[in-house]
Design an enzyme around this catalytic site. Structure first.
Site, PDB file in Angstrom:
ATOM      1  N   GLU A 144     -10.422  -6.807  -5.120  1.00 59.62           N
ATOM      2  CA  GLU A 144     -10.138  -7.068  -4.035  1.00 59.62           C
ATOM      3  C   GLU A 144     -11.732  -6.396  -3.140  1.00 59.62           C
ATOM      4  OE1 GLU A 144      -6.969  -4.500  -2.146  1.00 59.62           O
ATOM      5  OE2 GLU A 144      -7.913  -4.682  -0.347  1.00 59.62           O
ATOM      6  N   LYS A 174       1.310  -1.018  -0.146  1.00 65.14           N
ATOM      7  CA  LYS A 174      -0.115   0.012   0.074  1.00 65.14           C
ATOM      8  C   LYS A 174       0.921   1.238  -0.584  1.00 65.14           C
ATOM      9  CE  LYS A 174      -3.199   2.487   3.127  1.00 65.14           C
ATOM     10  NZ  LYS A 174      -4.658   2.053   3.848  1.00 65.14           N
ATOM     11  N   ASP A 230     -14.842   2.585  -1.709  1.00 68.50           N
ATOM     12  CA  ASP A 230     -13.729   1.847  -0.146  1.00 68.50           C
ATOM     13  C   ASP A 230     -15.214   0.869  -0.036  1.00 68.50           C
ATOM     14  OD1 ASP A 230     -12.078   1.280   1.342  1.00 68.50           O
ATOM     15  OD2 ASP A 230     -12.032   2.999   2.740  1.00 68.50           O
ATOM     16  N   ARG A 235      -1.487  -1.878  -3.961  1.00 70.45           N
ATOM     17  CA  ARG A 235      -2.473  -1.733  -4.312  1.00 70.45           C
ATOM     18  C   ARG A 235      -2.744  -0.263  -5.337  1.00 70.45           C
ATOM     19  NH1 ARG A 235      -4.877  -0.784   1.091  1.00 70.45           N
ATOM     20  NH2 ARG A 235      -6.713  -1.901   0.516  1.00 70.45           N
ATOM     21  N   GLU A 286      -2.969   6.658   2.586  1.00 68.22           N
ATOM     22  CA  GLU A 286      -3.400   6.911   4.258  1.00 68.22           C
ATOM     23  C   GLU A 286      -2.184   7.383   4.283  1.00 68.22           C
ATOM     24  OE1 GLU A 286      -6.414   4.387   4.547  1.00 68.22           O
ATOM     25  OE2 GLU A 286      -8.200   5.696   4.170  1.00 68.22           O
ATOM     26  N   GLU A 290     -27.921  -3.183   2.950  1.00 69.55           N
ATOM     27  CA  GLU A 290     -28.169  -1.894   2.304  1.00 69.55           C
ATOM     28  C   GLU A 290     -29.549  -0.773   2.268  1.00 69.55           C
ATOM     29  OE1 GLU A 290     -28.649  -3.528  -2.085  1.00 69.55           O
ATOM     30  OE2 GLU A 290     -28.149  -0.815  -2.716  1.00 69.55           O
ATOM     31  N   GLU A 337     -16.332  -4.008   8.018  1.00 70.51           N
ATOM     32  CA  GLU A 337     -16.113  -3.047   8.153  1.00 70.51           C
ATOM     33  C   GLU A 337     -17.450  -2.041   7.726  1.00 70.51           C
ATOM     34  OE1 GLU A 337     -12.487  -0.928   6.790  1.00 70.51           O
ATOM     35  OE2 GLU A 337     -13.043   0.752   7.527  1.00 70.51           O
TER      36      GLU A 337
HETATM   37  O1  GCW Z   1     -11.063   0.962   4.465  1.00 67.79           O
HETATM   38  C1  GCW Z   1     -10.011   1.455   4.256  1.00 67.79           C
HETATM   39  C2  GCW Z   1     -10.058   1.408   5.634  1.00 67.79           C
HETATM   40  C3  GCW Z   1      -8.503   1.351   6.543  1.00 67.79           C
HETATM   41  C4  GCW Z   1      -7.940   0.698   5.247  1.00 67.79           C
HETATM   42  C5  GCW Z   1      -8.145   0.879   4.099  1.00 67.79           C
HETATM   43  C6  GCW Z   1      -7.247   0.182   3.311  1.00 67.79           C
HETATM   44  C7  GCW Z   1      -5.530  -0.503   6.110  1.00 67.79           C
HETATM   45  O2  GCW Z   1     -10.496   2.443   6.764  1.00 67.79           O
HETATM   46  O3  GCW Z   1      -8.616   1.206   7.409  1.00 67.79           O
HETATM   47  O4  GCW Z   1      -6.285   0.523   5.896  1.00 67.79           O
HETATM   48  O5  GCW Z   1      -8.819   1.582   3.769  1.00 67.79           O
HETATM   49  O6  GCW Z   1      -8.118  -0.536   2.092  1.00 67.79           O
HETATM   50  O7  GCW Z   1      -6.149   0.450   3.186  1.00 67.79           O
END
Ligand code: GCW
Length: 653
Positions: A367, A262, A345, A299, A266, A480, A373
């Site tokens: 992925e 990654k 996401d 990624r 972030e 949903e 989550e």
């Molecule tokens: O959805 C987000 C999550 C993060 C995660 C990120 C990712 C591992 O909130 O916690 O980090 O995606 O996919 O890298």
């Protein structure tokens, strides 16, 4: 600890364990096959012979390792069920197919039936930290207790549970695993070097089940652990450092799978810091791994997480395409670009990511998120097989997503050290379904659920089967319905992402907005007046999504900002749909609980399992009502439009 058997209870082995089995072939995984059958026979009174070439007639099941290709061929004739596999792993998968069929594998004759995985690598990522992270804990986005691998900064002493996990994974077809979080912190960066022995120990525990270890590495490792002044991918010292590090890894773990990275995402380091491209970064690692047969999963989750919410021209949904599509053709063969299924996401509803169609010359893996989550955090029943199946079957071009994803399917695991593995016992079905869909993306998710029910609870309880289908088949759609409407996404509590908070992300830097005002809601991603993200799709989707009239209802607010009175294709207005779907979704959650209350504990539905599901359903019902009431009240207050059926959509005065 009393650990739940998940989809491999002793009972599931009765058909094999009570018969006579011959295993022909040699190799480590063949030993595993023999051990598995022997264990079943010890339970159920049958017998197993290994390589007893001269007695084929007296066996009910013959498992043969014969030269051919991957996968296995299963057949039954003259009272003997035969599995012939090209590789030892194929033999193991063939054995698990016989387990799945149970008595049915020993009934009528079966003409030779070939089973072959759609893709060679079927991989799970664990977002497990070695050290407990001050904010994210032992497992980032983990909802099933601690890590199966790590505890308080160290490898667990007892790896028997890791081995049991490998067994479950092999039984649904998974053959690759990443053992640490893609957010690589200081301690975890050392897994590549001075803590490599820990990784080797995990590889040893999983090897008997044909599962290869992968490692998430920090792009800045040459600086962090190598002491170099730079991690520039075009720097000679940096490249040599990686070559040496990789050589050491393979000297220790000869069947090591590769890296997951990654980068520039972030807060993680990446090639952008050195003015280099993601192809430069990925290719450097691929060049180090390729001579050993390894790959790098790179990624595509790269976006600006510090955007100004006032800036309407930046669109997070565009980011993966904008960053990666121009690089198509530049990646090394040992690079697999790992793309989240949607452009945002892992939301309960998103369109598929357009970058999947934009990189014909790049190996690409899709992925998905088994850890829930954004889909109820394993407190809610949310069977995701139907979602993944819909994604995989989606015809993005003249090919489906599954066809375009030539690097296979990857998922973030939902398992931890919880006695039920996944927190919510019914969330085991998601892990199982992921493996099965990675093996065969065309498989029917309802049929996968049947397999899981048969294995986990036994095949002889039609009432339970019916109840579980009623609870689970539509559970993703119910989720949903009671959460963010019509594809707009988020509206979750910032940080932990559980429960409703409509404006929680609205004025933040994360790029996740819904733009609700008194007149309407939704994100304008059209070319005509919005961010132009619709233009990233190939025809006909670029046109379908651009048109407010042709856009599928469930994605309307992902692509368009519309007035509350806008008429959906389904016939109701947006505002009325919001009310209706939220009442329906919360009612569906209550109905799940009612159904489960009628299940009487007994057999494989143990009292503990029953109680765990009941407790989670109480929370789901509470939370779904909370979602319903916050969303309905919010949009009533914004729009001033009452529910046409007169139900209470705001707190009663
Ligand atoms: O959805 C987000 C999550 C993060 C995660 C990120 C990712 C591992 O909130 O916690 O980090 O995606 O996919 O890298």
């Amino acid at each position: 600890m009393d650990v739940h058997a998940a989809w491999l209870p002793d009972q599931a082995w009765r058909a094999i364990g009570s018969r006579r089995t011959l295993v022909r072939g040699a190799g480590d995984l063949v030993e595993t096959v023999v051990d598995e059958v022997a264990r079943a026979c010890a339970q159920h009174g049958g017998l197993v012979c290994h390589q007893a070439w001269d007695h084929p007639g007296v066996f009910d099941l013959v498992l043969t390792l014969a030269p051919s290709d991957d996968g296995f061929v299963m057949s039954r004739a003259d009272g003997v069920t035969a599995v012939r596999a090209g590789t030892p792993a194929g033999l193991l998968y063939g054995l698990f197919e016989v387990v799945r069929r149970g008595e049915a594998a020993f009934g009528d004759d079966l003409p030779a039936e070939a089973h072959r995985p759609a893709r060679p690598r079927r991989m799970l990522d664990h977002w497990d930290n070695v050290d407990v992270h001050p904010v994210m804990g032992q497992v980032e986005r983990g909802y099933a207790g601690g890590s199966l691998f790590w505890r308080d900064g160290a490898l667990r002493d007892d790896l028997s549970r890791v081995r049991a996990y490998g067994r479950l994974l092999a039984a649904c077809g998974i053959n690759a695993i990443t053992v640490n979080n893609v957010n690589v912190h200081a301690t975890e960066a050392r897994l590549l070097t001075d803590r490599l022995a820990d990784v080797a120990a995990l590889a040893g525990a999983l090897r008997p089940y044909g599962i290869r270890i992968h490692l998430a590495v920090s792009f800045a490792a040459p600086v962090l652990v190598g002491g170099l002044p730079t991690a520039d991918p075009l720097d000679g010292d940096v490249r040599r450092w990686w070559v040496r590090a990789v050589r050491e890894v393979y000297a220790t773990i000869p069947d090591f799978g590769g890296f997951v990275v990654k980068a520039d995402s972030e807060g993680q380091p990446g090639p952008f810091s050195y003015g280099r491209s993601h192809a430069d970064g990925a290719n450097m690692l691929a060049a180090a791994l390729a001579p050993h047969g390894g790959v790098v999963h790179w990624r595509a989750f790269v976006y600006n997480h510090r955007q100004d919410w006032r800036d309407r021209s930046t669109d997070r949904a565009r980011a993966a395409f904008d960053h990666f599509a121009p690089l198509d053709g530049q990646f090394h063969d040992a690079v697999i670009l790992q793309v989240k299924y949607g452009p945002m996401d892992f939301q309960a509803r998103e369109p598929v990511a357009p970058v999947i169609a934009a990189m014909p010359q790049t190996r690409l893996a899709v992925e998905v998120q088994v850890t829930q989550e954004y889909t109820g955090q394993q407190r809610h029943v949310c069977y995701l097989g139907p979602q993944w199946s819909e994604v995989l079957r989606f015809r993005l071009t003249d090919r489906t997503v599954a066809e375009l994803a030539d690097g296979g399917l990857v998922a973030v695991s939902n398992a931890g050290d919880d006695p039920f593995w996944t927190g919510h016992p019914l969330a085991q079905a998601n892990l199982y379904a992921f493996g099965r869909l990675a093996w065969d993306p065309a498989a029917d998710p309802a049929a996968i659920l049947d397999e899981w029910i048969d294995l986990t609870f036994g095949p002889d309880d039609p009432g339970l089967r019916r109840t579980l289908h009623l609870m689970m088949d539509e559970s993703w759609r119910s989720y949903e319905q009671y959460t963010a409407p019509l594809g707009v996404g988020f509206m979750v509590r910032p940080g932990h992402h559980y429960g409703p908070d409509v404006d929680g992300y609205e004025y933040t830097p994360w790029g996740t907005y819904h733009f609700a005002d008194r007149d309407g809601v939704g994100v304008d991603r059209t070319r005509a007046s919005g961010t132009g993200q619709t233009g990233q799709y190939p025809a006909p989707w670029s046109e379908t999504y651009e048109s407010v009239w042709q856009c599928p209802d469930e994605l309307l607010l992902f692509f368009h900002h519309v007035p509350y009175g806008h008429l959906l294709r389904g016939g109701s207005t947006v505002i009325q749909h919001i009310y209706d779907s939220h009442f329906a979704g919360a009612a569906a959650a209550a109905e799940m609980r009612r159904l489960w209350r009628e299940v009487v504990p007994g057999g494989l539905v143990t009292a503990a399992l029953h109680a765990r599901v009941s407790e989670r359903l109480d929370e789901q019902v509470r939370c779904a009502a909370e979602w319903r009431d916050q969303i309905n009240a919010y949009f009533f207050r914004k729009s001033g439009v009452p529910d046409e059926r007169g139900r209470p959509v705001d707190v009663r005065k």
